[in-house]
Enzyme design. Structure first.
Site, PDB file in Angstrom:
ATOM      1  N   GLN A 110       0.798  -1.217   0.000  1.00 57.65           N
ATOM      2  CA  GLN A 110       0.000   0.000   0.000  1.00 57.65           C
ATOM      3  C   GLN A 110       0.836   1.274   0.000  1.00 57.65           C
ATOM      4  O   GLN A 110       0.392   2.316  -0.489  1.00 57.65           O
ATOM      5  CB  GLN A 110      -0.951   0.015   1.191  1.00 57.65           C
ATOM      6  CG  GLN A 110      -0.276   0.101   2.541  1.00 57.65           C
ATOM      7  CD  GLN A 110      -1.292   0.183   3.671  1.00 57.65           C
ATOM      8  OE1 GLN A 110      -2.489   0.339   3.439  1.00 57.65           O
ATOM      9  NE2 GLN A 110      -0.823   0.058   4.901  1.00 57.65           N
TER      10      GLN A 110
ATOM     11  N   TYR B 238      19.674  -1.414  22.709  1.00 57.65           N
ATOM     12  CA  TYR B 238      20.804  -2.144  22.139  1.00 57.65           C
ATOM     13  C   TYR B 238      21.341  -1.345  20.950  1.00 57.65           C
ATOM     14  O   TYR B 238      20.613  -0.571  20.319  1.00 57.65           O
ATOM     15  CB  TYR B 238      20.406  -3.562  21.700  1.00 57.65           C
ATOM     16  CG  TYR B 238      19.124  -3.659  20.906  1.00 57.65           C
ATOM     17  CD1 TYR B 238      19.075  -3.315  19.558  1.00 57.65           C
ATOM     18  CD2 TYR B 238      17.948  -4.125  21.504  1.00 57.65           C
ATOM     19  CE1 TYR B 238      17.889  -3.417  18.827  1.00 57.65           C
ATOM     20  CE2 TYR B 238      16.767  -4.222  20.784  1.00 57.65           C
ATOM     21  CZ  TYR B 238      16.743  -3.873  19.445  1.00 57.65           C
ATOM     22  OH  TYR B 238      15.587  -3.970  18.729  1.00 57.65           O
TER      23      TYR B 238
END
Length: 406
Positions: free
Chosen positions: A39, A219
């Site tokens: 889309q 992280y």
């Protein structure tokens, strides 16, 4: 990537995210024709960091794109490093460096979603990706399935794979329509440049801070050039569920204002944070109806607490491609085989999406909101990271065609 001679059923993939692009990539690798209908008008750098445990790396290696992904990924030395919210005391930690290779043959990495998607996109012919194609209707008929798009265009396919996420249009045709359930949680996310990030956040570690009704994960990603931060807090706002929804740094920081000063420093070093509500759906009794099937979040949406969303979509895609190549002339049998392997857990505890869905939901409804040091046990963490599907996700170049022919 250049197209090549392909045969077999016409396959339409609805959704061009990680699951949809992986499905198309594995199918093309196996010599089957598949077209992705996405889309968005462009495949842009949307999203943030994600975890690639060994069960995610194996399918990438089988597809031949592991090098492209891992050259910018960060190999983790430590994972599931749980810290107390008040003072950063380490509650427990799992060593990954050396252990993952010894036990599972692959390391655990972190990467940016866009870098993973780019690598998968490179394995799909340009002519097989259709952008600005928002599917609005799915109609099964005697000869296949007809898709209708927002611009009024239509296409017919022999098989349809719904990889269109939590709000899947295809899912609404495969199963009884159900509204997603609001979890009472929201998530914040931001990316902090390494140049401004606190030094402790640059370690090659996946760190989870646990506190009352909240938790925060961080992280390093992108060769250590940035730190991915995602955090979870209670919410009554059910409206915001979008990659583009944002909060302010002040709103984000206010949720963690009394926490260890290192958490505050990390939050205030980031850019404008994203903010979205967390939803889930009850498990489906079946992912398949006739010539339509589902994968990834369209089939089994799960909360992000186990870091397994991308891995599950990759495994789904790899196994689905093998089932379809093993039974090209019997699509119903192929889809039933796929659902049997991935949904019911044919290989026992080595793979079962429903188990991960239940586990991540339990974490969201209790562990992530209690403030206690609840975490996946070492045994559970190792099961999540190391599940293997045998030949289904092996890096045998010819195995994509061979597996499942029995």
């Amino acid at each position: 990537m250049r197209d090549r001679q392909q045969t077999g059923p016409r396959i339409a993939v609805v959704g061009g995210g990680i699951g949809g692009m992986a499905a198309a990539a594995f199918l093309h690798h196996a010599g089957l024709t598949a077209t992705v209908h996405e889309q968005a008008s462009a495949l842009t750098e949307v999203g943030a960091g994600l975890l690639l445990a060994p069960n995610a790396v194996r399918p990438l290696r089988a597809l031949g794109v592991a090098h492209s992904v891992l050259r910018r990924a960060v190999p983790l030395d430590w994972g599931w490093e749980f810290r107390r919210w008040q003072d950063g005391t380490v509650l427990s930690v799992e060593r990954l460096d050396g252990e993952c290779e010894r036990l599972y043959g692959e390391r655990t990495y972190t990467t940016h979603r866009a870098q993973l998607l780019d690598a998968l996109r490179s394995a799909v012919p340009d002519t097989s990706v259709r952008l600005a194609a928002r599917c609005t209707r799915v109609e099964p008929h005697a000869d296949g399935v007809r898709l209708t798009f927002a611009d009024g265009s239509r296409t017919d396919a022999d098989l349809v794979i719904g990889a269109d996420g939590m709000h899947s249009v295809v899912r609404g045709t495969v199963a009884e329509p159900q509204r997603p359930r609001f979890s009472g949680l929201c998530a914040f996310r931001t990316i902090v440049p390494a140049a401004t990030a606190p030094a402790f956040a640059l370690r090659r570690a996946q760190t989870l801070w646990l506190g009352p009704d909240h938790h925060l994960v961080h992280y390093p990603i992108s060769e250590g050039e940035a730190v991915n931060v995602v955090a979870f807090a209670p919410s009554t706002d059910e409206t915001a569920e979008s990659w583009s929804a944002t909060a302010t740094v002040e709103e984000f920081h206010a949720e963690f204002a009394d926490w260890d000063e290192r958490v505050s420093a990390l939050i205030t070093s980031g850019a404008v944070p994203g903010r979205w509500a967390l939803y889930d759906r009850p498990p489906l009794p079946s992912w398949t109806r006739g010539r339509m099937t589902l994968l990834g979040d369209a089939a089994h949406p799960m909360f992000p607490f186990y870091g397994q969303g991308a891995a599950q979509a990759l495994e789904d895609a790899a196994v689905l491609a093998r089932c379809l190549t093993a039974h090209e002339d019997a699509p119903a049998l192929a889809l039933a085989r796929y659902e049997s392997v991935m949904g019911i857990g044919e290989f026992g505890q080595c793979r079962s999406s429903p188990q991960l869905v239940r586990g991540s939901t339990e974490w969201g409804r209790w562990g992530a909101r209690s403030g206690r040091a609840r975490r996946p046990s070492g045994r559970r963490a190792r099961w999540i990271s190391g599940r293997q599907l045998g030949s289904w996700c092996s890096p045998d170049r010819d195995g994509v065609r061979r597996a499942g022919r029995h």
